[in-house]
Scaffold this motif. Structure first.
Motif, mmCIF file in Angstrom:
data_model
loop_
_atom_site.group_PDB
_atom_site.id
_atom_site.type_symbol
_atom_site.label_atom_id
_atom_site.label_comp_id
_atom_site.label_asym_id
_atom_site.label_seq_id
_atom_site.Cartn_x
_atom_site.Cartn_y
_atom_site.Cartn_z
ATOM 1 N N ASP A 194 -8.042 2.882 -2.554
ATOM 2 C CA ASP A 194 -9.087 3.319 -3.117
ATOM 3 C C ASP A 194 -8.658 3.785 -4.503
ATOM 4 O O ASP A 194 -9.350 3.447 -5.363
ATOM 5 C CB ASP A 194 -9.431 4.661 -2.461
ATOM 6 N N GLN A 195 -7.374 4.209 -4.693
ATOM 7 C CA GLN A 195 -6.689 4.257 -6.131
ATOM 8 C C GLN A 195 -5.342 3.751 -6.185
ATOM 9 O O GLN A 195 -4.637 4.149 -5.010
ATOM 10 C CB GLN A 195 -6.996 5.627 -6.560
ATOM 11 N N ILE A 196 -4.910 3.280 -7.406
ATOM 12 C CA ILE A 196 -3.723 2.867 -7.559
ATOM 13 C C ILE A 196 -2.927 3.529 -8.618
ATOM 14 O O ILE A 196 -3.580 3.600 -9.916
ATOM 15 C CB ILE A 196 -3.419 1.413 -7.895
ATOM 16 N N LEU A 197 -2.339 4.395 -8.558
ATOM 17 C CA LEU A 197 -2.018 5.443 -9.504
ATOM 18 C C LEU A 197 -0.466 5.493 -10.044
ATOM 19 O O LEU A 197 0.428 5.582 -8.979
ATOM 20 C CB LEU A 197 -2.298 6.990 -9.254
ATOM 21 N N PRO A 198 0.013 5.897 -11.078
ATOM 22 C CA PRO A 198 1.259 6.375 -11.475
ATOM 23 C C PRO A 198 1.713 7.579 -10.538
ATOM 24 O O PRO A 198 0.710 8.557 -9.973
ATOM 25 C CB PRO A 198 1.349 6.787 -12.893
ATOM 26 N N LEU A 199 2.883 7.587 -10.370
ATOM 27 C CA LEU A 199 3.696 8.780 -9.202
ATOM 28 C C LEU A 199 3.155 10.233 -9.782
ATOM 29 O O LEU A 199 2.550 10.917 -8.872
ATOM 30 C CB LEU A 199 5.182 8.607 -9.245
ATOM 31 N N ASN A 200 3.231 10.353 -11.113
ATOM 32 C CA ASN A 200 2.982 11.870 -11.518
ATOM 33 C C ASN A 200 1.551 12.020 -11.692
ATOM 34 O O ASN A 200 1.069 13.387 -11.688
ATOM 35 C CB ASN A 200 3.258 11.999 -12.881
ATOM 36 N N GLU A 201 0.491 11.206 -11.097
ATOM 37 C CA GLU A 201 -0.878 11.682 -11.089
ATOM 38 C C GLU A 201 -1.478 11.557 -9.700
ATOM 39 O O GLU A 201 -2.410 11.916 -9.383
ATOM 40 C CB GLU A 201 -1.618 10.346 -11.781
ATOM 41 N N ILE A 202 -0.415 11.309 -8.584
ATOM 42 C CA ILE A 202 -0.777 11.109 -7.326
ATOM 43 C C ILE A 202 -1.028 12.802 -6.808
ATOM 44 O O ILE A 202 -2.016 13.143 -6.150
ATOM 45 C CB ILE A 202 0.257 10.579 -6.423
ATOM 46 N N ALA A 203 -0.164 13.635 -6.931
ATOM 47 C CA ALA A 203 -0.238 14.969 -6.236
ATOM 48 C C ALA A 203 -1.726 15.700 -6.950
ATOM 49 O O ALA A 203 -2.454 16.062 -6.333
ATOM 50 C CB ALA A 203 0.876 15.833 -6.619
#
Length: 366
Positions: free
Chosen positions: A343-352
């Motif tokens: 559903d989404q592909i995000l940089p690590l720091n945006e996942i939490a």
């Protein structure tokens, strides 16, 4: 034919260097270009040889692995570094220290260096694929645009009988399940401490690691985080605001028992050549929570978690994957993304932060 990956061995044990060199050089895609018996010598060779991968022992005379690590990163900045550690508590702690300091991954030393066949098998199964995956991790994958909105649920799951599935799309996520492997300890040090103490659901993590390593990693993250973090035991009752790791060497499953959420573990055969494996956890989450599963795929080598992510999407659950740029190896998350299951592909720091947002605004999945 692809050129061979250039590897530098740094270990004070000549027997280990001979074994590694002999086995690795049998692989046409790997070439051991240098050997060093201590960190100081290794730094000089790294500067001269510019290897793609460095295998680094921890305990060595003159300069140990921890002392050499930052110098190696300066001497050969493009090299990937694999720690070569003993399967002891002190070795595990030192390995986690090294991973926190910038090493890319680790393998445990062969338990029986007297048997070449056994050692060769272990190296070929664990170390050789890791060397090639880390060296290839700079390869550009096809551009995949992060999805701003969830895709429609897939109503069928290929190659499996999951007739118990029900598809619903309303309601808040009740469980977060996470799969991670190569590069995981570093990624989890960003993801887990970013979770708030008032997190509304439990978070369950499968990190590919042997016994003892998972316990020590959980203890380390617990000290860094607002949420409670621990290694699960069989029959563990979990609560919101808690993070539990599958114990090394055991699969972990989540079940409902009345009003309780309970974890069970076992030593069933490996799945995707892993134990613990991501897919059994994801499948048990879907079986018990249906569409109210939020899956997260972080950095890792291989395809563990692909089938589980497909299952989550089949009931209209939600899947987030780490992007390639922030992954040590874009294998596990990349497989899910390229299967069009993310559903989404995000940089690590945006996942939490995105996880927290989805939990607090379940119907606003945009």
């Amino acid at each position: 034919m692809a050129s061979a990956v250039k590897v530098l061995l740094i270990d004070d044990a000549s027997l280990i260097r001979r074994l590694l060199g002999r086995v690795l050089n049998q692989d046409p895609l790997i070439e051991v270009v240098g050997e060093a018996e201590n960190g100081q010598e290794g730094v000089e060779l790294a500067r001269t040889l510019q290897p793609q991968v460095i295998i680094l022992d921890i305990e060595m005379p003159v300069m140990n692995g921890m002392e050499a690590l930052p110098l190696l990163k300066k001497a050969a900045p493009k090299a990937r570094i694999i720690m070569f550690s003993t399967l002891t508590e002190s070795g595990a702690r030192a390995t986690l220290d090294a991973l926190s300091a910038g090493a890319d991954d680790y393998v445990t030393k062969p338990s029986n260096t007297g048997s070449f066949a056994a050692t060769a098998g272990q190296i070929n199964k664990q170390l050789a694929p890791m060397i090639k995956a880390l060296a290839a991790s700079a390869t550009t994958y096809p551009s995949i645009r992060p999805h701003a909105e969830p895709k429609a649920a897939q109503q069928t799951v290929p190659d499996a009988d999951h007739s118990w599935l029900t598809v619903t799309s309303d309601g808040a996520p009740e469980i977060v399940v996470v799969g991670v492997s190569t590069g995981g300890p570093q990624a989890l040090q960003t993801f887990v401490p970013a979770l708030p103490a008032d997190l509304e659901v439990p978070v369950l993590i499968v990190q590919h690691m042997p016994a003892m390593f998972t316990r020590l990693l959980a203890e380390r993250l617990d000290a860094q985080s607002a949420v409670k973090v621990g290694e699960a035991t069989n029959g563990q009752v979990v609560k919101p605001g808690e993070v539990w790791f599958a114990p090394g060497g055991e699969h972990m499953y989540v079940t409902r028992q009345g009003e309780n959420i309970v974890l069970t573990t076992d030593t069933a055969p490996p799945v995707n050549e892993c134990r613990p494996a991501v897919d059994p956890l994801f499948e048990s989450a879907v079986e018990n929570f249906g569409s109210r599963v939020l899956g997260v795929m972080l950095t890792g080598m291989g395809n563990d978690g692909l089938a589980g992510s497909r299952l989550i999407k089949s009931v209209d659950g939600y899947v987030i994957v780490q992007d390639q740029a922030s992954s040590v190896v874009w294998g596990m998350p990349g497989m899910v993304a390229k299967a069009d299951l993310a559903d989404q592909i995000l940089p690590l720091n945006e996942i939490a932060p995105r996880v927290v947002d989805l939990l607090s605004t379940p119907r606003n999945r945009k």
